[in-house]
Write a protein that holds these residues in place. Structure first.
Motif, short mmCIF file in Angstrom:
data_model
loop_
_atom_site.label_atom_id
_atom_site.label_comp_id
_atom_site.label_asym_id
_atom_site.label_seq_id
_atom_site.Cartn_x
_atom_site.Cartn_y
_atom_site.Cartn_z
N TYR A 8 122.47 12.21 83.24
CA TYR A 8 121.40 11.95 82.28
C TYR A 8 120.76 10.59 82.51
N LEU A 9 121.58 9.56 82.69
CA LEU A 9 121.04 8.20 82.83
C LEU A 9 120.18 8.04 84.08
N THR A 10 120.36 8.88 85.05
CA THR A 10 119.51 8.87 86.24
C THR A 10 118.19 9.57 85.95
N GLN A 11 118.25 10.71 85.28
CA GLN A 11 117.05 11.50 85.01
C GLN A 11 116.13 10.86 83.98
N VAL A 12 116.71 10.33 82.93
CA VAL A 12 115.92 9.89 81.79
C VAL A 12 114.88 8.82 82.19
N TRP A 15 111.58 10.56 83.06
CA TRP A 15 110.95 11.40 82.05
C TRP A 15 109.98 10.59 81.19
N PRO A 16 108.89 11.23 80.74
CA PRO A 16 107.99 10.54 79.81
C PRO A 16 108.71 10.28 78.49
N LYS A 17 108.35 9.20 77.85
CA LYS A 17 109.01 8.81 76.59
C LYS A 17 108.39 9.51 75.38
N THR A 18 107.10 9.83 75.46
CA THR A 18 106.40 10.44 74.33
C THR A 18 105.55 11.60 74.83
N PRO A 133 110.77 18.08 68.31
CA PRO A 133 111.30 16.82 68.86
C PRO A 133 112.41 17.09 69.87
N ASP A 134 112.31 16.43 71.01
CA ASP A 134 113.40 16.47 71.98
C ASP A 134 114.54 15.63 71.41
N ARG A 144 109.40 12.20 72.40
CA ARG A 144 108.95 13.27 73.29
C ARG A 144 109.16 14.63 72.61
N ARG A 145 108.25 15.56 72.86
CA ARG A 145 108.34 16.89 72.28
C ARG A 145 108.78 17.90 73.34
N ALA A 146 109.61 18.85 72.93
CA ALA A 146 110.14 19.90 73.80
C ALA A 146 109.53 21.24 73.41
#
Length: 174
Positions: A8-12, A15-18, A133-134, A144-146
């Motif tokens: 997760y810490l690599t991917q995040v 990723w866009p924050k919002t 919400p994600d 960010r929205r899922a």
């Protein structure tokens, strides 16, 4: 397990924050969606590669592309009725068709000429689109929205039988 995983810490950091984003594992042919079911439904699907047995074709069934959203919804596979977490590879062309025919669950003025047009389309639609919400792995809501996509009618039937390339029970990983 056939899912491609990365910490997760690599991917995040990528990723866009919002905003509204489809976070998914995909290629030109397939995309992975997630669902969680009670054992009678989930185990049948994982064993046979399609939905049948106790799966209901009379209600809307929601698919998610975002792993963390599915984990939040299913309580990491601990919620009653969501004990079997499935990764489902569906045809990319089918997913693109689902997106093209989806009607938002909430009125979006930029997309519909007026509220009555949206209400009419929503009532007739067999595909619903929601942006929720994600969530962080801890469960905290993010900006960010899922995406979630609800299927019913002929689209649910096609999804459940024709569009699936593979189904895997990923509860051990979860």
């Amino acid at each position: 397990m056939q899912l491609v995983t990365e910490p997760y810490l690599t991917q995040v950091n990528r990723w866009p924050k919002t905003g509204r984003h489809i976070l998914a594992q995909y290629d030109d042919q397939l995309i992975v969606v997630y669902q969680a079911y009670r054992p009678a439904i989930g185990n049948f699907a994982a064993k046979h590669g399609y939905f049948g047995s106790e799966f209901s074709f009379d209600r809307m069934s929601w698919i998610e592309t975002n792993f963390l959203w599915m984990m939040y919804c299913s309580g990491w596979g601990t919620e009653t009725g969501q004990e079997v977490v499935l990764a489902i590879w569906i045809k990319r062309l089918a997913f693109d068709e689902i997106l093209a025919k989806a009607v938002h669950s909430s009125y979006v003025p930029e997309l519909y000429p007026d509220k009555s047009v949206w209400q009419r389309e929503l009532k007739q639609s067999q595909i619903r689109l929601q942006w929720d919400p994600d969530h962080h792995p801890s469960g905290v809501k993010l900006e960010r929205r899922a995406i979630q996509l609800g299927l019913r009618g002929q689209f649910l039937a096609a999804y459940a039988r024709d569009w699936i390339a593979n189904i895997e029970d990923i509860l051990d990983f979860v």
